[in-house]
Write a protein that holds these residues in place. Structure first.
Motif, PDB file in Angstrom:
ATOM      1  N   PRO A 135     -21.812  94.166 -27.649  1.00  0.00           N
ATOM      2  CA  PRO A 135     -22.674  92.664 -27.556  1.00  0.00           C
ATOM      3  C   PRO A 135     -22.088  92.044 -28.152  1.00  0.00           C
ATOM      4  O   PRO A 135     -21.002  91.455 -29.349  1.00  0.00           O
ATOM      5  N   ASN A 136     -22.670  91.176 -27.693  1.00  0.00           N
ATOM      6  CA  ASN A 136     -22.218  89.462 -28.659  1.00  0.00           C
ATOM      7  C   ASN A 136     -23.140  89.393 -29.459  1.00  0.00           C
ATOM      8  O   ASN A 136     -23.890  89.122 -29.690  1.00  0.00           O
ATOM      9  N   THR A 137     -22.884  88.944 -31.252  1.00  0.00           N
ATOM     10  CA  THR A 137     -23.302  88.662 -31.585  1.00  0.00           C
ATOM     11  C   THR A 137     -24.051  87.722 -31.587  1.00  0.00           C
ATOM     12  O   THR A 137     -24.971  87.955 -32.607  1.00  0.00           O
ATOM     13  N   ASN A 138     -24.044  87.161 -30.870  1.00  0.00           N
ATOM     14  CA  ASN A 138     -25.209  85.732 -30.639  1.00  0.00           C
ATOM     15  C   ASN A 138     -26.080  86.231 -30.500  1.00  0.00           C
ATOM     16  O   ASN A 138     -27.165  85.568 -30.778  1.00  0.00           O
ATOM     17  N   GLU A 139     -26.148  87.548 -29.401  1.00  0.00           N
ATOM     18  CA  GLU A 139     -27.440  87.722 -29.048  1.00  0.00           C
ATOM     19  C   GLU A 139     -28.200  88.234 -30.829  1.00  0.00           C
ATOM     20  O   GLU A 139     -30.302  88.378 -30.391  1.00  0.00           O
ATOM     21  N   VAL A 140     -27.991  88.297 -31.662  1.00  0.00           N
ATOM     22  CA  VAL A 140     -28.599  89.205 -33.058  1.00  0.00           C
ATOM     23  C   VAL A 140     -28.485  88.277 -33.726  1.00  0.00           C
ATOM     24  O   VAL A 140     -28.417  88.801 -35.475  1.00  0.00           O
ATOM     25  N   GLN A 141     -28.565  87.185 -34.407  1.00  0.00           N
ATOM     26  CA  GLN A 141     -28.399  86.634 -35.454  1.00  0.00           C
ATOM     27  C   GLN A 141     -29.324  86.877 -36.576  1.00  0.00           C
ATOM     28  O   GLN A 141     -29.382  86.731 -37.325  1.00  0.00           O
ATOM     29  N   ASP A 142     -30.626  86.847 -36.225  1.00  0.00           N
ATOM     30  CA  ASP A 142     -31.408  86.814 -36.302  1.00  0.00           C
ATOM     31  C   ASP A 142     -31.903  88.269 -36.899  1.00  0.00           C
ATOM     32  O   ASP A 142     -32.926  87.536 -37.412  1.00  0.00           O
ATOM     33  N   ILE A 143     -31.825  89.148 -36.435  1.00  0.00           N
ATOM     34  CA  ILE A 143     -32.224  90.489 -36.505  1.00  0.00           C
ATOM     35  C   ILE A 143     -31.016  91.135 -37.687  1.00  0.00           C
ATOM     36  O   ILE A 143     -29.659  90.734 -37.475  1.00  0.00           O
ATOM     37  N   THR A 144     -31.634  91.977 -38.968  1.00  0.00           N
ATOM     38  CA  THR A 144     -31.159  92.391 -39.799  1.00  0.00           C
ATOM     39  C   THR A 144     -31.483  93.787 -39.064  1.00  0.00           C
ATOM     40  O   THR A 144     -32.131  94.492 -39.185  1.00  0.00           O
ATOM     41  N   ILE A 145     -30.835  94.891 -39.718  1.00  0.00           N
ATOM     42  CA  ILE A 145     -30.883  96.236 -39.915  1.00  0.00           C
ATOM     43  C   ILE A 145     -30.377  97.035 -41.425  1.00  0.00           C
ATOM     44  O   ILE A 145     -29.949  96.232 -41.925  1.00  0.00           O
ATOM     45  N   LEU A 146     -30.247  98.398 -41.046  1.00  0.00           N
ATOM     46  CA  LEU A 146     -30.038  99.174 -42.623  1.00  0.00           C
ATOM     47  C   LEU A 146     -28.472  99.258 -42.071  1.00  0.00           C
ATOM     48  O   LEU A 146     -27.903  99.108 -41.091  1.00  0.00           O
ATOM     49  N   PRO A 147     -28.070  98.993 -42.998  1.00  0.00           N
ATOM     50  CA  PRO A 147     -26.420  99.531 -43.341  1.00  0.00           C
ATOM     51  C   PRO A 147     -26.128 101.085 -42.684  1.00  0.00           C
ATOM     52  O   PRO A 147     -26.474 102.155 -42.855  1.00  0.00           O
ATOM     53  N   LEU A 148     -24.833 101.325 -42.256  1.00  0.00           N
ATOM     54  CA  LEU A 148     -23.699 101.709 -41.405  1.00  0.00           C
ATOM     55  C   LEU A 148     -25.038 102.797 -40.489  1.00  0.00           C
ATOM     56  O   LEU A 148     -25.124 104.491 -40.435  1.00  0.00           O
TER      57      LEU A 148
END
Length: 609
Positions: free
Chosen positions: A485-498
């Protein structure tokens, strides 16, 4: 520097604490007993007595109210019979014809009476009906036990006038019965007229007084039934039947027209509760009322006896406890004085002195601890030296561990420097693809080594996965294709690493590598209210149904993985711990067609533990 003055409240508390510390223990114990036990017990006892009295009154009133409701239903059921019979007679054409006809002889009257037996039938069917009478103005009729001519005395009676004023509606009144020596009974009075509203007669249906009295006689308190005009028509005390309600309640003036319910009154110079319930029929012009009077003295009599017993027990307990407090306070004060003397000797330097206070209570324990303290001072000093030596040794070992950790950090830096050298060499030789792959490998290794436990931008995780897929594409060539997916779709979303890269790696290792022919890995996003679904789909070899079931079941196993491998179970359990039980992985697969992994994440930051 400024000096902060303590508040008046704190100064007062300090002064009180100081003054209490200057009072001897025995006096403090006695004072505490008076303030904490004696006075509160007296206050609580009084409150409990008042509460018990109030609860007794409320319980009796509630029970009496329930009894009144029961009486109301029974009386209403009884009088509905009279209302139904009056409705039938009101529309009885044959009766109207008999009482309206002009008769030439007595034989015609007898003939008409013999042809009409409805009154007798009603009396035989319903025991609650004491009698049925019809008062008419027909002078040609003969009087019997049911038909009466209206004379001047009857026409002027209050009950008769009330029936005329009601204009066909039912009136409940206290009416004399000429068939029973003019004894008065509660009766239904109703005017009967033709369709043209011409007057025919006055119907009177007497209520059997024994039925009403039987309903009331089981009541423990004085209960009665009276009419709107204040006449008592039934009572569990028969002496009051026929008397006005004002005399029963000792009221002066007119009867108060108050609503149904409970109110406080003075009854026979004592406080009492008055309960009133009214009975009203649809075809009636007036009502009947049920009254119950509950003297409060009879309600609280048992509560007073219980209170007297309670006060006696509380008083005896307080006196006994006071004597015990005085005895124990004297004993405690004496033992504390002895222990204080022993402490003063040790404080002056006599470390060979031991306290002789015995016992297993707190003072005896304090004495034994004091003796142990004096005896173990030398041992404690030796232990202090040993602890100091152990602490020094521990500090040395910690310094050694830190040194080894710093030395171990050299290896990753050496590896990154070596990879950068290879990348630059390939770039200088025109091997741009190899240089890009080496750069991706270095970034991938650095990210894995520096990964922490905190959340990272989802866009960086997509870039990390993109680098991994570029490395694998370099390895497999045209056999592997992918879509991210395009990274612009998830600019304001954070998740756990790995989280994303291990699942993609699992799809390539277990799905694409074993497939004959080209493979494809697709990563897509699906936004739902409050949730983000990350769908990782491959067209690899898939998983057979049995192995898929075991794999799904193993996701929630709590078995610890001590190695550094990050698999599906590791990702699934980390998500549940961090985000909550509603989040995690879902797997679907079909052998020979591929596997789909759906990762459910919250929209925005949401940490569970």
């Amino acid at each position: 520097m400024f000096r902060i003055e303590p508040s008046p409240w704190r100064r007062g508390l300090t002064a009180f604490s100081t003054s209490m510390n200057n009072i001897r223990t025995r006096r403090k114990l006695v004072l505490s007993y008076l303030l904490v036990v004696f006075l509160p017990v007296l206050v609580v006892g009084q409150l409990l007595t008042n509460t018990l009295r109030e609860q007794s009154v409320n319980h009796a009133v509630e029970q009496a109210a329930n009894n009144l409701k029961k009486i109301e239903r029974q009386v209403e059921e009884t009088l509905q019979i009279h209302e139904g019979v009056s409705n039938t007679i009101f529309f009885d054409k044959k009766l109207k014809e008999i009482v309206s006809r002009e008769y030439a002889s007595e034989s015609e009257v007898f003939q008409a009476y013999r042809s009409y037996d409805s009154f007798t039938t009603y009396l035989e069917l319903y025991k609650s009906i004491a009698g049925i009478r019809m008062y008419v103005n027909n002078e040609t009729l003969l009087e019997n036990w049911s038909i009466f001519r209206t004379d001047a005395q009857t026409a002027s009676a209050s009950w008769f006038q009330n029936g005329l004023e009601s204009r066909g509606k039912i009136v409940w009144d206290y009416v004399p019965d000429p068939t029973r020596s003019n004894a008065k009974h509660l009766s239904l009075v109703r005017q009967v007229y033709n369709l043209d509203m011409s007057y025919i007669g006055m119907l009177v249906i007497s209520v059997n007084p024994g039925v009403l009295n039987a309903i009331l006689e089981q009541e423990p308190f004085e209960t009665l039934i009276y009419t709107d005009r204040g006449e008592i028509v039934a009572s569990n005390d028969k002496a009051w039947i026929g008397k006005p309600l004002q005399q029963f309640l000792q009221l002066e003036g007119e009867l108060p027209r108050e609503a149904d319910g409970v109110r406080s009154i003075r009854f026979r110079d004592e406080p009492a509760k008055l309960l009133v319930e009214s009975i009203e029929f649809a075809a009636s012009a007036d009502r009947l009322h049920i009254v119950s009077v509950i003297p409060e003295t009879s309600i609280v009599r048992d509560a007073r006896q219980v209170s007297l017993i309670a006060y006696t027990i509380v008083g005896a307990s307080l006196l006994a406890s006071c004597a015990l407090i005085l005895f124990f306070s004297a004993a405690i004060s004496k033992r504390i004085s002895v222990l204080s003397h022993d402490m003063r000797r040790v404080a002056r330097g006599d470390l060979q002195h031991y306290s002789l206070v015995k016992g297993n209570d707190e003072i005896g324990q304090l004495s034994r601890h004091f003796n142990h303290m004096v005896a173990n001072i030398g041992d404690l000093m030796r232990q202090v030296r040993e602890v100091a030596e152990s602490r020094h040794e521990l500090e040395m070992k910690q310094k050694e561990i830190r040194f080894k950790m710093l030395a171990n950090q050299v290896d990753p830096h050496f590896l990154f420097n070596a990879l950068e050298t290879v990348r630059m060499k390939a770039h200088c030789n025109g091997e741009g693809e190899i240089a890009d792959i080496v750069k991706s490998i270095g970034a991938l290794l650095r990210n894995n080594l520096e990964a922490g436990q905190g959340a990272v931008p989802f866009a960086s995780e997509i870039e990390l996965t993109r680098m991994y897929l570029e490395i694998q594409h370099f390895r497999f060539g045209s056999k592997l294709a992918y879509s991210l997916p395009n990274t612009n779709e998830v600019q304001d979303i954070t998740i756990l690493p790995l989280l994303l890269q291990p699942i993609v790696e699992n799809a390539i290792v277990h799905g694409i590598e074993r497939k004959i022919g080209s493979g494809f890995v697709d990563v897509s996003l699906d936004f739902e209210p409050g949730k983000l679904l990350v769908v990782i789909k491959d067209n690899g070899v898939g998983i057979e149904a049995g192995k898929l079931h075991d794999l799904v079941a193993s996701l929630d196993d709590q078995e610890d993985d001590t190695g550094k491998r990050i698999g599906l179970r590791n990702v699934h359990q980390r998500m549940k711990l961090f985000y909550g039980q509603e989040y995690g992985l879902r797997l679907t697969s079909r052998e020979g067609e591929g596997t789909t992994v759906i990762m459910t994440l919250p929209r925005g930051e949401q940490k569970h533990v």
